[in-house]
Design a protein around this motif. Structure first.
Motif, PDB file in Angstrom:
ATOM      1  N   GLN A 105       1.855  14.652 -11.670  1.00 53.34           N
ATOM      2  CA  GLN A 105       2.085  14.584 -13.829  1.00 53.34           C
ATOM      3  C   GLN A 105       1.159  14.933 -14.703  1.00 53.34           C
ATOM      4  OE1 GLN A 105       1.410  11.431 -16.222  1.00 53.34           O
ATOM      5  NE2 GLN A 105       1.450  12.774 -17.590  1.00 53.34           N
ATOM      6  N   SER A 106      -0.173  14.429 -14.203  1.00 53.79           N
ATOM      7  CA  SER A 106      -1.089  14.191 -14.542  1.00 53.79           C
ATOM      8  C   SER A 106      -1.981  15.352 -14.302  1.00 53.79           C
ATOM      9  CB  SER A 106      -2.129  13.370 -14.820  1.00 53.79           C
ATOM     10  OG  SER A 106      -2.468  12.695 -13.216  1.00 53.79           O
ATOM     11  N   LYS A 107      -1.639  16.293 -13.231  1.00 51.23           N
ATOM     12  CA  LYS A 107      -2.654  17.734 -13.466  1.00 51.23           C
ATOM     13  C   LYS A 107      -3.972  17.458 -12.008  1.00 51.23           C
ATOM     14  CE  LYS A 107      -0.251  20.664 -16.457  1.00 51.23           C
ATOM     15  NZ  LYS A 107      -0.335  21.730 -18.057  1.00 51.23           N
ATOM     16  N   ARG A 108      -3.946  15.989 -11.802  1.00 43.44           N
ATOM     17  CA  ARG A 108      -5.319  16.244 -10.493  1.00 43.44           C
ATOM     18  C   ARG A 108      -4.955  17.344  -9.135  1.00 43.44           C
ATOM     19  NH1 ARG A 108      -7.140  10.842 -10.641  1.00 43.44           N
ATOM     20  NH2 ARG A 108      -8.589  11.909  -9.832  1.00 43.44           N
ATOM     21  N   LEU A 109      -6.270  17.282  -9.027  1.00 42.05           N
ATOM     22  CA  LEU A 109      -5.824  17.812  -7.822  1.00 42.05           C
ATOM     23  C   LEU A 109      -6.247  17.597  -6.868  1.00 42.05           C
ATOM     24  CD1 LEU A 109      -9.436  20.883  -9.060  1.00 42.05           C
ATOM     25  CD2 LEU A 109      -6.507  20.894  -9.089  1.00 42.05           C
ATOM     26  N   ILE A 110      -6.817  16.034  -6.986  1.00 38.34           N
ATOM     27  CA  ILE A 110      -6.264  15.348  -5.338  1.00 38.34           C
ATOM     28  C   ILE A 110      -5.574  13.934  -5.966  1.00 38.34           C
ATOM     29  CG2 ILE A 110      -8.757  15.469  -4.974  1.00 38.34           C
ATOM     30  CD1 ILE A 110      -9.404  12.946  -6.221  1.00 38.34           C
ATOM     31  N   ILE A 111      -4.707  13.122  -4.538  1.00 36.16           N
ATOM     32  CA  ILE A 111      -4.687  12.158  -4.799  1.00 36.16           C
ATOM     33  C   ILE A 111      -4.962  10.781  -4.877  1.00 36.16           C
ATOM     34  CG2 ILE A 111      -2.730  10.962  -3.882  1.00 36.16           C
ATOM     35  CD1 ILE A 111      -0.679  13.758  -3.026  1.00 36.16           C
ATOM     36  N   PRO A 112      -5.781  10.421  -5.571  1.00 35.90           N
ATOM     37  CA  PRO A 112      -6.211   8.762  -5.786  1.00 35.90           C
ATOM     38  C   PRO A 112      -6.031   8.219  -4.308  1.00 35.90           C
ATOM     39  CG  PRO A 112      -6.096   9.842  -7.115  1.00 35.90           C
ATOM     40  CD  PRO A 112      -5.232  10.209  -6.785  1.00 35.90           C
ATOM     41  N   GLU A 113      -6.630   7.603  -3.480  1.00 38.63           N
ATOM     42  CA  GLU A 113      -5.997   7.355  -2.343  1.00 38.63           C
ATOM     43  C   GLU A 113      -6.304   5.705  -3.079  1.00 38.63           C
ATOM     44  OE1 GLU A 113      -6.907   5.117   2.298  1.00 38.63           O
ATOM     45  OE2 GLU A 113      -8.579   6.592   0.716  1.00 38.63           O
ATOM     46  N   VAL A 114      -5.385   4.822  -2.798  1.00 36.85           N
ATOM     47  CA  VAL A 114      -5.278   3.163  -2.753  1.00 36.85           C
ATOM     48  C   VAL A 114      -5.778   2.640  -1.297  1.00 36.85           C
ATOM     49  CG1 VAL A 114      -4.157   1.265  -3.561  1.00 36.85           C
ATOM     50  CG2 VAL A 114      -3.205   3.075  -4.576  1.00 36.85           C
ATOM     51  N   THR A 115      -6.247   1.853  -1.568  1.00 38.63           N
ATOM     52  CA  THR A 115      -7.535   2.014   0.254  1.00 38.63           C
ATOM     53  C   THR A 115      -6.984   0.358   0.208  1.00 38.63           C
ATOM     54  OG1 THR A 115      -9.065   0.434  -0.264  1.00 38.63           O
ATOM     55  CG2 THR A 115      -9.654   2.798  -0.572  1.00 38.63           C
ATOM     56  N   GLU A 116      -7.962  -0.017   1.727  1.00 36.99           N
ATOM     57  CA  GLU A 116      -6.523  -1.096   1.728  1.00 36.99           C
ATOM     58  C   GLU A 116      -7.307  -2.569   1.033  1.00 36.99           C
ATOM     59  OE1 GLU A 116     -10.030  -1.615   5.845  1.00 36.99           O
ATOM     60  OE2 GLU A 116      -7.768  -1.384   6.390  1.00 36.99           O
ATOM     61  N   VAL A 117      -6.709  -3.719   1.066  1.00 38.80           N
ATOM     62  CA  VAL A 117      -7.347  -4.949   1.069  1.00 38.80           C
ATOM     63  C   VAL A 117      -8.638  -5.140   1.339  1.00 38.80           C
ATOM     64  CG1 VAL A 117      -6.884  -7.203  -0.378  1.00 38.80           C
ATOM     65  CG2 VAL A 117      -4.992  -5.344  -0.203  1.00 38.80           C
TER      66      VAL A 117
ATOM     67  N   ARG B 175       0.919  -0.951   0.038  1.00 41.46           N
ATOM     68  CA  ARG B 175      -0.398  -0.222  -0.197  1.00 41.46           C
ATOM     69  C   ARG B 175       1.074   0.997   0.432  1.00 41.46           C
ATOM     70  NH1 ARG B 175      -3.939   1.386   4.062  1.00 41.46           N
ATOM     71  NH2 ARG B 175      -4.998   2.501   2.422  1.00 41.46           N
ATOM     72  N   LYS B 176       2.050   1.154   0.593  1.00 46.23           N
ATOM     73  CA  LYS B 176       2.866   2.519   0.662  1.00 46.23           C
ATOM     74  C   LYS B 176       3.793   2.411  -0.185  1.00 46.23           C
ATOM     75  CE  LYS B 176       6.821   4.395   3.367  1.00 46.23           C
ATOM     76  NZ  LYS B 176       8.126   3.853   4.294  1.00 46.23           N
ATOM     77  N   ARG B 177       3.427   1.468  -1.396  1.00 47.26           N
ATOM     78  CA  ARG B 177       4.143   1.877  -2.569  1.00 47.26           C
ATOM     79  C   ARG B 177       3.235   2.205  -3.519  1.00 47.26           C
ATOM     80  NH1 ARG B 177       8.277   2.619  -6.452  1.00 47.26           N
ATOM     81  NH2 ARG B 177       7.695   1.394  -8.125  1.00 47.26           N
ATOM     82  N   TRP B 178       1.915   1.898  -3.895  1.00 39.06           N
ATOM     83  CA  TRP B 178       0.761   1.740  -4.418  1.00 39.06           C
ATOM     84  C   TRP B 178       0.681   3.365  -4.214  1.00 39.06           C
ATOM     85  CZ3 TRP B 178      -1.933  -3.096  -2.967  1.00 39.06           C
ATOM     86  CH2 TRP B 178      -1.532  -4.211  -3.375  1.00 39.06           C
ATOM     87  N   ASN B 179       0.653   3.471  -3.151  1.00 42.01           N
ATOM     88  CA  ASN B 179      -0.236   4.794  -2.828  1.00 42.01           C
ATOM     89  C   ASN B 179       1.408   6.334  -3.350  1.00 42.01           C
ATOM     90  OD1 ASN B 179      -2.649   5.651  -1.398  1.00 42.01           O
ATOM     91  ND2 ASN B 179      -1.657   4.170  -0.337  1.00 42.01           N
ATOM     92  N   ALA B 180       2.251   5.582  -3.130  1.00 41.11           N
ATOM     93  CA  ALA B 180       3.523   6.614  -3.915  1.00 41.11           C
ATOM     94  C   ALA B 180       3.070   6.716  -4.632  1.00 41.11           C
ATOM     95  CB  ALA B 180       4.976   6.302  -4.187  1.00 41.11           C
ATOM     96  N   ILE B 181       3.261   6.122  -6.042  1.00 42.52           N
ATOM     97  CA  ILE B 181       2.895   5.525  -7.315  1.00 42.52           C
ATOM     98  C   ILE B 181       1.650   6.341  -7.683  1.00 42.52           C
ATOM     99  CG2 ILE B 181       2.105   4.003  -9.057  1.00 42.52           C
ATOM    100  CD1 ILE B 181       3.939   1.825  -7.771  1.00 42.52           C
TER     101      ILE B 181
END
Length: 256
Positions: A140-152, A127-133
């Protein structure tokens, strides 16, 4: 132009000042070697984006002046991707591209046919790696938010989470009728919240499909071809993004 995310309390619209702290300070200082006057973009991670100019660099913070607010780059509807855990590093590609395409949240789902099994320790590291990605792709894509990758989540938990959404879809190779898929996708409009359920390499089993249907999740077809797990969700996001941005511009429904 480089983009940085800050908390809302680091932005003072009255004075037109922004203070950047944390790891980005080192990146600005030692990697980018920015100087006063250089322009950057800053997002509050929710709903606002600012064009700014660096005014002062300190050891533990960077100060910037707000030059103007910029138009939102977010889709007008919130699209959640419920992704069955894929093998290898496919999840990293899915996250990167889904964020570029405008996904709101990504939920990794442990399905019956998923080969990947994560214990708590492995899940935390993943999850730490996924959220960093996700953060990198959002910048890079000029998003206003950082989409969260939730728990499995398991499949039942994922269905329960999506139960409050306006629309939910589950691409299924036995579903028929592309016209019905078109109609279903075109029902998603600005302000809605929708979920896309994508199976792992082995797809969903029949019991999971029954569970989804009972939860109000609609099976849809994506055409005559069988898409890989890393392709299917991105295909749907691309179609929905096209339809939603078209409607936001006031052009009405568009056939595809």
């Amino acid at each position: 132009m480089f983009r940085f995310f800050v908390a809302q309390d680091q932005i003072d619209e009255k004075t037109g000042q922004v203070v950047i702290t944390g790891p980005d300070v080192n990146h600005i200082h030692n990697v980018l070697r920015m100087r006063p006057g250089e322009k950057i973009r800053i997002s509050n991670g929710r709903d606002r984006d600012y064009l700014c100019a660096v005014t002062e660099t300190e050891e533990d913070r960077v100060r910037a002046e707000i030059l103007e607010m910029e138009e939102s780059t977010e889709l007008p509807a919130r699209i959640w991707l419920f992704q069955g855990l894929p093998k290898s590093d496919k999840m990293e590609l899915i996250i990167q591209k889904a964020v570029e395409l405008g996904v709101y949240r990504i939920v990794p789902v442990a399905t019956r046919r998923a080969v990947v099994k994560l214990d708590k320790k492995k899940e935390e590291a993943k999850r730490k790696r996924w959220n960093a990605i996700s953060e990198s792709a959002a910048k890079q894509s000029k998003r206003l938010i950082i989409p969260e990758v939730t728990e499995v989540m398991n499949f039942s938990q994922a269905c329960a989470l999506a139960s409050s959404f306006d629309r939910n879809f589950i691409p299924y190779e036995l579903a028929q009728g592309m016209e019905q898929t078109r109609q279903e996708f075109q029902k998603i409009s600005p302000g809605m919240e929708a979920g896309i359920f994508i199976g792992p390499e082995g797809g969903f089993d029949e019991e999971e499909i029954r569970t989804a249907v009972e939860a109000g999740i609609r099976p849809v077809t994506l055409g005559r071809r069988i898409l890989r797990t890393e392709t299917a969700g991105l295909y749907v996001l691309s179609v929905l993004g096209f339809l939603l941005e078209d409607r936001e511009d006031g052009a009405g429904d568009t056939a595809f």
